[in-house]
Design an enzyme around this catalytic site. Sequence first.
Site, PDB file in Angstrom:
ATOM      1  N   GLY A   1       0.822  -1.207   0.000  1.00  0.00           N
ATOM      2  CA  GLY A   1       0.000   0.000   0.000  1.00  0.00           C
ATOM      3  C   GLY A   1       0.853   1.252   0.000  1.00  0.00           C
ATOM      4  O   GLY A   1       1.884   1.307   0.673  1.00  0.00           O
TER       5      GLY A   1
ATOM      6  N   ARG B   1       1.156  -5.193  -5.216  1.00  0.00           N
ATOM      7  CA  ARG B   1       1.390  -6.385  -4.408  1.00  0.00           C
ATOM      8  C   ARG B   1       1.695  -7.535  -5.358  1.00  0.00           C
ATOM      9  O   ARG B   1       1.009  -7.705  -6.357  1.00  0.00           O
ATOM     10  CB  ARG B   1       0.183  -6.681  -3.524  1.00  0.00           C
ATOM     11  CG  ARG B   1      -0.001  -5.643  -2.417  1.00  0.00           C
ATOM     12  CD  ARG B   1      -1.181  -5.962  -1.510  1.00  0.00           C
ATOM     13  NE  ARG B   1      -1.200  -5.086  -0.336  1.00  0.00           N
ATOM     14  CZ  ARG B   1      -1.744  -3.875  -0.299  1.00  0.00           C
ATOM     15  NH1 ARG B   1      -2.333  -3.397  -1.391  1.00  0.00           N
ATOM     16  NH2 ARG B   1      -1.712  -3.144   0.802  1.00  0.00           N
TER      17      ARG B   1
ATOM     18  N   ASP C   1       5.116  -4.972   6.378  1.00  0.00           N
ATOM     19  CA  ASP C   1       5.719  -6.237   6.771  1.00  0.00           C
ATOM     20  C   ASP C   1       5.761  -7.248   5.631  1.00  0.00           C
ATOM     21  O   ASP C   1       6.710  -8.041   5.537  1.00  0.00           O
ATOM     22  CB  ASP C   1       5.005  -6.821   7.997  1.00  0.00           C
ATOM     23  CG  ASP C   1       3.497  -6.951   7.814  1.00  0.00           C
ATOM     24  OD1 ASP C   1       2.990  -6.589   6.737  1.00  0.00           O
ATOM     25  OD2 ASP C   1       2.832  -7.412   8.753  1.00  0.00           O
TER      26      ASP C   1
ATOM     27  N   THR D   1       4.000   2.539   5.762  1.00  0.00           N
ATOM     28  CA  THR D   1       2.619   2.080   5.885  1.00  0.00           C
ATOM     29  C   THR D   1       1.845   3.021   6.787  1.00  0.00           C
ATOM     30  O   THR D   1       2.359   3.425   7.842  1.00  0.00           O
ATOM     31  CB  THR D   1       2.532   0.644   6.453  1.00  0.00           C
ATOM     32  OG1 THR D   1       1.173   0.344   6.785  1.00  0.00           O
ATOM     33  CG2 THR D   1       3.403   0.471   7.686  1.00  0.00           C
TER      34      THR D   1
ATOM     35  N   ASP E   1      -0.582   2.146   8.474  1.00  0.00           N
ATOM     36  CA  ASP E   1      -1.215   1.344   9.524  1.00  0.00           C
ATOM     37  C   ASP E   1      -0.445   1.367  10.844  1.00  0.00           C
ATOM     38  O   ASP E   1      -0.986   0.955  11.875  1.00  0.00           O
ATOM     39  CB  ASP E   1      -1.349  -0.107   9.065  1.00  0.00           C
ATOM     40  CG  ASP E   1      -2.168  -0.246   7.800  1.00  0.00           C
ATOM     41  OD1 ASP E   1      -3.052   0.603   7.577  1.00  0.00           O
ATOM     42  OD2 ASP E   1      -1.918  -1.185   7.022  1.00  0.00           O
TER      43      ASP E   1
ATOM     44  N   ASP F   1       1.761  -0.597  11.879  1.00  0.00           N
ATOM     45  CA  ASP F   1       1.738  -1.952  12.427  1.00  0.00           C
ATOM     46  C   ASP F   1       3.065  -2.690  12.285  1.00  0.00           C
ATOM     47  O   ASP F   1       3.110  -3.924  12.392  1.00  0.00           O
ATOM     48  CB  ASP F   1       0.604  -2.765  11.789  1.00  0.00           C
ATOM     49  CG  ASP F   1       0.749  -2.891  10.275  1.00  0.00           C
ATOM     50  OD1 ASP F   1       1.616  -2.211   9.683  1.00  0.00           O
ATOM     51  OD2 ASP F   1      -0.029  -3.652   9.674  1.00  0.00           O
TER      52      ASP F   1
ATOM     53  N   ARG G   1      -6.071  -1.714   8.405  1.00  0.00           N
ATOM     54  CA  ARG G   1      -6.042  -3.166   8.236  1.00  0.00           C
ATOM     55  C   ARG G   1      -6.472  -3.838   9.535  1.00  0.00           C
ATOM     56  O   ARG G   1      -7.539  -3.539  10.048  1.00  0.00           O
ATOM     57  CB  ARG G   1      -4.651  -3.619   7.767  1.00  0.00           C
ATOM     58  CG  ARG G   1      -4.645  -4.865   6.938  1.00  0.00           C
ATOM     59  CD  ARG G   1      -3.341  -5.139   6.257  1.00  0.00           C
ATOM     60  NE  ARG G   1      -2.181  -5.034   7.106  1.00  0.00           N
ATOM     61  CZ  ARG G   1      -0.968  -5.474   6.776  1.00  0.00           C
ATOM     62  NH1 ARG G   1      -0.773  -6.049   5.606  1.00  0.00           N
ATOM     63  NH2 ARG G   1       0.056  -5.340   7.595  1.00  0.00           N
TER      64      ARG G   1
END
Length: 341
Positions: A16, A77, A108, A130, A132, A134, A176
């Site tokens: 992303g 992706r 990741d 990212t 996110d 995360d 996500r």
Amino acid sequence: MAEKKIKTIGVLTSGGDAPGMNAAVRAVVRRALSKGLDVYGIHRGYDGLMDEDVFKMKAQDVSDIIQKGGTILYTARCAEMRTEEGQQRAADTCRKFGIDGLVVIGGDGSYRGAEKLANHGINVIGLPGTIDLDISCTEYTIGFDTAVNTAMEAIDKVRDTSTSHERCSIIEVMGRNAGYLALWCGIANGAEDILLPEKYDYNEQALIDNIIESRRRGKKHHIIVNAEGIGHSASMARRIEAATGIETRATILGHMQRGGSPTAKDRVYASIFGCMAVDLLCEGKNKRVVGYNKGQFQDFDIQEALKMQKSLDEYEYEIAKSLSSSYMKDAHKKVLKDEML
């Protein structure tokens, strides 16, 4: 350790997109050129390595991009990168173009691809890109600051119209399976309820009770920040309206959070990350991930980084709950209990 001196660096963005990726690409290119290295850009992440969509970059190629959202290298992706054949093919492309150091900007999943390339003899450095937040080894990821500010501004606007119509509004933010964006927006926007994948018990009746209690106390709107990892905001809104009689609307912010001009923090941190990646490769380091923790820019072994577990800050979550008007009823109950003792 790298087996030979780095002469040529490649850079790609994967997964992303995130605001600030262009700042990181710019930093990689200009830092490398300042050290006398050649730089190759790779279009569309690992897909570009499969297709040999590789081109030599000059300083002018990254002029006037630091303020732009998205990524000038495009992104994708790549399922093929999960296979041994695809990994070998990507490594062969690097060798064909003389790329002896590769900077991978992504999340990741992108790191796992980078680790596989390293196992095939390519020197790699990963940068956390990212929205996110995360990535477990770092407190900051490229794009999060811009994304949370974009979402915050949108939620402020929804609150205005929600108040005018005395509605309940469910605003779904990205992230996500992680709740960091939702948690930050919940605090920043003063949301009445925050639904996080890490914490939500799916007790919708408790949510409905909060809305009814808020309305009883005279609240003219009710803002629920819902994380993407929970989702189903539209059906949730229908159920809440049926149960409360209060008009309830769902707003899914979606990919607007990925776009837009990056904030100063995303520009500066991404630039430092990009320069660090080049410096680490020139120092002979390989299989590393750049991160930011406790006020320091650091690097980690990529395997160690992938094994780390990231959890929500419990104190931040407790603060979000205590600042929400929906939880004032808990404080009221405590007062009544104390008075009865």
